[in-house]
Design a protein around this motif. Structure first.
Motif, PDB file in Angstrom:
ATOM      1  N   VAL A 145      -1.602  -9.499   2.653  1.00  0.00           N
ATOM      2  CA  VAL A 145      -1.411  -8.263   1.893  1.00  0.00           C
ATOM      3  C   VAL A 145      -0.074  -7.603   2.237  1.00  0.00           C
ATOM      4  O   VAL A 145       0.659  -7.151   1.363  1.00  0.00           O
ATOM      5  CB  VAL A 145      -2.569  -7.281   2.143  1.00  0.00           C
ATOM      6  CG1 VAL A 145      -2.297  -5.951   1.435  1.00  0.00           C
ATOM      7  CG2 VAL A 145      -3.879  -7.870   1.641  1.00  0.00           C
ATOM      8  N   ALA A 146       0.258  -7.548   3.531  1.00  0.00           N
ATOM      9  CA  ALA A 146       1.505  -6.905   3.959  1.00  0.00           C
ATOM     10  C   ALA A 146       2.718  -7.612   3.350  1.00  0.00           C
ATOM     11  O   ALA A 146       3.669  -6.973   2.907  1.00  0.00           O
ATOM     12  CB  ALA A 146       1.599  -6.908   5.482  1.00  0.00           C
ATOM     13  N   MET A 147       2.661  -8.943   3.324  1.00  0.00           N
ATOM     14  CA  MET A 147       3.769  -9.712   2.758  1.00  0.00           C
ATOM     15  C   MET A 147       3.866  -9.475   1.251  1.00  0.00           C
ATOM     16  O   MET A 147       4.964  -9.339   0.697  1.00  0.00           O
ATOM     17  CB  MET A 147       3.579 -11.203   3.039  1.00  0.00           C
ATOM     18  CG  MET A 147       4.738 -12.083   2.590  1.00  0.00           C
ATOM     19  SD  MET A 147       4.466 -13.834   2.984  1.00  0.00           S
ATOM     20  CE  MET A 147       4.593 -13.782   4.773  1.00  0.00           C
ATOM     21  N   GLN A 184       6.807 -19.057   1.705  1.00  0.00           N
ATOM     22  CA  GLN A 184       6.825 -19.835   2.945  1.00  0.00           C
ATOM     23  C   GLN A 184       7.908 -20.911   2.911  1.00  0.00           C
ATOM     24  O   GLN A 184       7.639 -22.102   2.999  1.00  0.00           O
ATOM     25  CB  GLN A 184       5.462 -20.476   3.189  1.00  0.00           C
ATOM     26  CG  GLN A 184       4.541 -19.659   4.074  1.00  0.00           C
ATOM     27  CD  GLN A 184       3.987 -18.446   3.343  1.00  0.00           C
ATOM     28  OE1 GLN A 184       3.525 -18.566   2.213  1.00  0.00           O
ATOM     29  NE2 GLN A 184       3.998 -17.296   3.981  1.00  0.00           N
ATOM     30  N   LEU A 185       9.162 -20.499   2.765  1.00  0.00           N
ATOM     31  CA  LEU A 185      10.263 -21.460   2.773  1.00  0.00           C
ATOM     32  C   LEU A 185      10.728 -21.696   4.208  1.00  0.00           C
ATOM     33  O   LEU A 185      10.753 -20.769   5.011  1.00  0.00           O
ATOM     34  CB  LEU A 185      11.437 -20.930   1.947  1.00  0.00           C
ATOM     35  CG  LEU A 185      11.214 -20.731   0.445  1.00  0.00           C
ATOM     36  CD1 LEU A 185      12.440 -20.073  -0.179  1.00  0.00           C
ATOM     37  CD2 LEU A 185      10.923 -22.060  -0.236  1.00  0.00           C
ATOM     38  N   PRO A 186      11.120 -22.919   4.554  1.00  0.00           N
ATOM     39  CA  PRO A 186      11.663 -23.169   5.897  1.00  0.00           C
ATOM     40  C   PRO A 186      13.058 -22.571   6.009  1.00  0.00           C
ATOM     41  O   PRO A 186      13.779 -22.444   5.013  1.00  0.00           O
ATOM     42  CB  PRO A 186      11.708 -24.706   5.959  1.00  0.00           C
ATOM     43  CG  PRO A 186      11.866 -25.119   4.533  1.00  0.00           C
ATOM     44  CD  PRO A 186      11.078 -24.127   3.723  1.00  0.00           C
ATOM     45  N   GLY A 187      13.448 -22.170   7.192  1.00  0.00           N
ATOM     46  CA  GLY A 187      14.776 -21.570   7.360  1.00  0.00           C
ATOM     47  C   GLY A 187      14.793 -20.184   6.753  1.00  0.00           C
ATOM     48  O   GLY A 187      14.132 -19.264   7.243  1.00  0.00           O
ATOM     49  N   ARG A 188      15.519 -20.003   5.662  1.00  0.00           N
ATOM     50  CA  ARG A 188      15.589 -18.720   4.979  1.00  0.00           C
ATOM     51  C   ARG A 188      14.269 -18.500   4.229  1.00  0.00           C
ATOM     52  O   ARG A 188      13.940 -19.235   3.300  1.00  0.00           O
ATOM     53  CB  ARG A 188      16.749 -18.708   3.993  1.00  0.00           C
ATOM     54  CG  ARG A 188      17.011 -17.327   3.375  1.00  0.00           C
ATOM     55  CD  ARG A 188      17.938 -17.465   2.190  1.00  0.00           C
ATOM     56  NE  ARG A 188      19.226 -18.036   2.560  1.00  0.00           N
ATOM     57  CZ  ARG A 188      20.313 -17.308   2.833  1.00  0.00           C
ATOM     58  NH1 ARG A 188      20.261 -15.992   2.766  1.00  0.00           N
ATOM     59  NH2 ARG A 188      21.441 -17.886   3.144  1.00  0.00           N
ATOM     60  N   SER A 189      13.495 -17.495   4.640  1.00  0.00           N
ATOM     61  CA  SER A 189      12.182 -17.261   4.043  1.00  0.00           C
ATOM     62  C   SER A 189      12.295 -16.747   2.614  1.00  0.00           C
ATOM     63  O   SER A 189      13.359 -16.302   2.168  1.00  0.00           O
ATOM     64  CB  SER A 189      11.399 -16.243   4.869  1.00  0.00           C
ATOM     65  OG  SER A 189      11.969 -14.943   4.730  1.00  0.00           O
ATOM     66  N   GLY A 190      11.163 -16.804   1.902  1.00  0.00           N
ATOM     67  CA  GLY A 190      11.140 -16.272   0.547  1.00  0.00           C
ATOM     68  C   GLY A 190      11.474 -14.791   0.526  1.00  0.00           C
ATOM     69  O   GLY A 190      12.160 -14.314  -0.388  1.00  0.00           O
ATOM     70  N   LEU A 191      11.000 -14.043   1.524  1.00  0.00           N
ATOM     71  CA  LEU A 191      11.315 -12.609   1.582  1.00  0.00           C
ATOM     72  C   LEU A 191      12.817 -12.398   1.797  1.00  0.00           C
ATOM     73  O   LEU A 191      13.400 -11.459   1.240  1.00  0.00           O
ATOM     74  CB  LEU A 191      10.522 -11.934   2.705  1.00  0.00           C
ATOM     75  CG  LEU A 191       9.038 -11.649   2.430  1.00  0.00           C
ATOM     76  CD1 LEU A 191       8.383 -11.008   3.649  1.00  0.00           C
ATOM     77  CD2 LEU A 191       8.865 -10.762   1.194  1.00  0.00           C
TER      78      LEU A 191
END
Length: 218
Positions: free
Chosen positions: A92-94, A61-68
């Protein structure tokens, strides 16, 4: 005590937008003998231009550029060190998507400090032992270059007869995660079943006894 030497001062990247989480994890890792480097998503990718950590702890859950998004970029550059993804939300999907992108495991906040340290320690040990790029006990085989570092670790375990439960314990991940990696290994190598997979990985290194172990483990 001998087990501490391979991990002493190993650089660990802690990537989280929450300063309190970064500070707490960094302190914990430092106490255990690691060399943590705290960063947000953007500064982490910049740091990688000049440094390579032995392990990454990445908040999804990072702001801007997500962890994914960070994981996708790491996947694009074939980033080898193990990555643990953490999140305050059980999705689960994440988690599945993170695994597909090469994450070692998914940990939901709040997690046990002891469990995190043990998993990081095991991951760093396996990463350093396999840094030369070969799978212990196996010669090169067609398609080996397609496997991620974690898939190579998993294949090395099951090829030596480890069950999903045993492999998961040794690698610090769940048996279900081992199953996911095994399925991806078979898909990448075009193997139809366990015996077919063994024929592929032993194509340049005949080892009947190991093949029998693998078939039993499957």
């Amino acid at each position: 005590m001998g087990q501490m030497l391979p991990i002493w001062d190993a650089p660990i990247a802690v990537v989280d937008d929450d300063a309190s989480v970064r500070d707490a994890l960094s302190l914990l890792l430092k106490i255990e003998g690691f060399a943590p480097e705290a960063a947000d998503g953007e500064s982490f990718l910049g740091w990688l231009q000049s440094s390579t950590p032995c392990c990454v702890i990445l908040d999804l859950q990072l702001p801007g550029r997500s962890g994914l998004a960070v994981l996708r970029q790491l996947s694009d550059i074939h980033f080898a060190p193990p990555v643990f993804v953490i999140s305050g939300q059980s999705d689960v999907a994440m988690a599945v998507e993170a695994m597909k992108l090469g994450a070692l495991d998914f940990l939901e906040k709040p997690f046990s400090a002891g469990a995190m340290i043990e998993r990081v320690r095991e991951a760093v040990l396996f990463y350093r032992r396999s840094a030369a790029g070969h799978i212990d006990g196996l010669a090169d085989f067609p398609g080996s270059e397609l496997l991620t570092r974690r898939e190579r670790d998993v294949l090395g375990q099951v090829a030596h007869g480890a069950s999903n439960k045993e492999a998961g314990r040794r690698l610090g991940i769940s048996p279900r995660t081992i199953e996911v990696h095994r399925a991806r290994i078979m898909d990448k190598l075009g193997a139809r079943n366990a015996a077919d997979l063994m024929r592929i990985v032993l194509s340049n290194a005949p080892a009947p006894a190991m093949a029998r172990q693998f078939v039993r483990a499957g």
